[in-house]
Design a protein around this motif. Sequence first.
Motif, PDB file in Angstrom:
ATOM      1  N   UNK A 340      29.688  39.410  25.016  1.00 27.57           N
ATOM      2  CA  UNK A 340      29.727  37.901  25.364  1.00 27.57           C
ATOM      3  C   UNK A 340      28.526  37.752  26.174  1.00 27.57           C
ATOM      4  N   UNK A 341      28.265  38.674  27.243  1.00 27.72           N
ATOM      5  CA  UNK A 341      27.162  38.500  28.138  1.00 27.72           C
ATOM      6  C   UNK A 341      25.826  38.589  27.520  1.00 27.72           C
ATOM      7  N   UNK A 342      25.594  39.358  26.367  1.00 26.17           N
ATOM      8  CA  UNK A 342      24.491  39.352  25.585  1.00 26.17           C
ATOM      9  C   UNK A 342      24.482  38.185  24.920  1.00 26.17           C
ATOM     10  N   UNK A 343      25.513  37.821  24.368  1.00 22.82           N
ATOM     11  CA  UNK A 343      25.347  36.381  23.505  1.00 22.82           C
ATOM     12  C   UNK A 343      25.059  35.117  24.617  1.00 22.82           C
ATOM     13  N   UNK A 402      18.987  30.723  33.640  1.00 22.55           N
ATOM     14  CA  UNK A 402      18.698  30.016  32.336  1.00 22.55           C
ATOM     15  C   UNK A 402      18.954  28.655  32.510  1.00 22.55           C
ATOM     16  N   UNK A 403      19.464  28.262  33.473  1.00 23.95           N
ATOM     17  CA  UNK A 403      19.424  26.722  33.948  1.00 23.95           C
ATOM     18  C   UNK A 403      20.455  26.084  32.571  1.00 23.95           C
ATOM     19  N   UNK A 404      21.647  26.765  32.107  1.00 23.75           N
ATOM     20  CA  UNK A 404      22.365  26.090  31.301  1.00 23.75           C
ATOM     21  C   UNK A 404      21.661  25.562  30.032  1.00 23.75           C
ATOM     22  N   UNK A 405      20.755  26.636  29.589  1.00 23.10           N
ATOM     23  CA  UNK A 405      19.828  26.300  28.451  1.00 23.10           C
ATOM     24  C   UNK A 405      20.687  26.176  27.227  1.00 23.10           C
ATOM     25  N   UNK A 406      19.749  25.533  26.181  1.00 22.29           N
ATOM     26  CA  UNK A 406      20.504  25.530  24.846  1.00 22.29           C
ATOM     27  C   UNK A 406      20.763  26.937  24.190  1.00 22.29           C
ATOM     28  N   UNK A 408      21.812  29.556  26.038  1.00 22.32           N
ATOM     29  CA  UNK A 408      22.902  29.870  26.750  1.00 22.32           C
ATOM     30  C   UNK A 408      24.144  29.031  26.028  1.00 22.32           C
ATOM     31  N   UNK A 409      24.061  27.888  25.761  1.00 18.62           N
ATOM     32  CA  UNK A 409      25.087  27.174  25.581  1.00 18.62           C
ATOM     33  C   UNK A 409      25.679  27.618  23.915  1.00 18.62           C
ATOM     34  N   UNK A 410      24.574  27.655  23.175  1.00 18.04           N
ATOM     35  CA  UNK A 410      25.056  28.214  21.846  1.00 18.04           C
ATOM     36  C   UNK A 410      25.355  29.616  21.870  1.00 18.04           C
ATOM     37  N   UNK A 411      25.046  30.505  22.697  1.00 20.10           N
ATOM     38  CA  UNK A 411      25.491  31.804  22.950  1.00 20.10           C
ATOM     39  C   UNK A 411      27.013  31.898  23.452  1.00 20.10           C
TER      40      UNK A 411
END
Length: 603
Positions: A340-343, A402-406, A408-411
């Motif tokens: 999950x962390x890698x995602x 990552x600042x809650x990037x796209x 990160x959200x998709x991952x």
Amino acid sequence: MPDTADEPAPPTAPGGAGRPRGRRHPVRVVLLVLLLLLLAWVVAVAVSGVQAGQALLRVSHAAPALEADLRAERFAEAGPGARRIAEDSATAARSTGQWPWRAAEHVPWVGDQLRAVGGASAAAAVLTAPLPGALAAADDALGDGLVSADQTIDVAAVQQLVPVVTEYARRLPTARAELADAARPRVLGVLQRRLAPISAQLDSVAGPLATAADVAPQLPAMLGAQGPRTYLVAFTNPAEIRPVQGIVGAYAVVRLDAGRIQLVETGSDQDLYGARADPGVLGPEYTALYGDGGPDDDAGIIQNVTVGAQADDAGRLTADLFADAGRARPDAVVFVDPVGLAALLGPDHAPLDLGVLGQVPTAELPDVLMRQAYVRFDGDQDARKLFLTATSAAAFQAVLADGLSTTALQGGRDAVASGHLSVWSADAAAQRALVGAGLAGVLGDPATTRSAHLALTNVAPSKLDYFVQPAVEVDPPCGTGTGTAASALQLTLRSDVPEDIPAYMRNALADTPLGERTAREIVSLWIPPWVGVDGVTVDGAPVGTAVDAERGWRLVRLTVVVPPARDVVVRWNLRGEAGALPRAVTGPATAAAPVVTTGACTP
């Protein structure tokens, strides 16, 4: 008096006593008026159609550029295009909303085509009208990132986005209903081909958007807008697997106050060895299945807080255990494992600095944390625990950066779907939203799904599950109705464990016939309670199982051993209403993703 005797008589029509000249028959007048009205109506419909068609064509041409800007988060640049699209959509809706068009929609066959175009115009107007304002809000909220350099989440920006999300969730059902006319059988193929993909796309986002509308209002409070919130991030390890990811090996305590993020502490499971959770808080069903945590029972220790099927049960137990260890009870618990962390970080993220193990690319995190760390620290558990603690801090900082990037959200969404990330909140409203979003729980409601769920529980202490590769085959029933039918689920487990592995990874019960490279697992299958089990086999031989209930599901459990380099095949033969039998499977949350296939239907 004037003399009128000699005045000429009015002229008559040829052929006898005619009508007065200059007068027309009333029927002709009515027909002429109707003809003119009909002509005007046809012209009005045609003009409206041309106007609507041109406007929709402009929308179609402008949409790709807008989509590219949105994907790149260029909200300010997308503004002018969004305004033009909204104006053109409004023009199309006005053109097809006037009375001539609406009247023409009742004409046989022609009306089907007009309703389809009118529905598309109305749907476009409904969805694009708030778009310019939504983009302005998104630019204000996201233009500089939600997380600042001083590690503060802009709560005001989040609050600004809440009405944007909820407004679109409110509008989407109307747009979908307007587009429904495009599916009418008599609509021309050219229209169907243009409108069907749009309708399908709206259908696909309806669920996530409704979920976002439920979750978004809870976010400000979860970010500390109404007072500080404490989050316990539990880093789990599927190398020693559990139904909720794996054994808890490390943790981080995070505090959010008005968006300000502070990493309070990190540590390993060793810090919590003396603490105990109370499984009794989860009720008699849970304690009957997994233990009551009494003096002679290990259900409440840190190694077993994730043995139930539900992430929210695991969250409550972990919070209880943390409080028993003398720490402040967390407001929420986040479970995440190396997969999950890698995602969350994504494949393009910069490598993480993991000290003695160097710069680690995100794609290699599962292997480094679930295999290489045991090799590197073989025989030195204290050093390995310190490494896990340092890794917890590095992982937290990396996700935050990552600042809650796209990405990160998709991952995060991918990690949740595969069972490698879950959240539990002690706040009832937030928890309901998290469950609705699929971030909490695991099983869900058996009445709303045709899936089964599989999980493994390591019961011979080892880290051998890192090498286990599951393969799942679903043999669905041939029918789909209410008649009784048969189906089957098959799980194949294979462990290609190397000959030489660190001592800490080996089976701790190696003095038994199992051997140090053989894993021992409880295999759990959750199916709806109206699905019956005709029998279970392991490698083709019938075996006995324990059949219980959990959270409204039927739970079927058995124990298997998984030796090196040999397939172990478990097969469940199921029976029930054809339309209610499972046609998909989720889990188990192994380090290697399960390979799921669909076999031939079962007659």
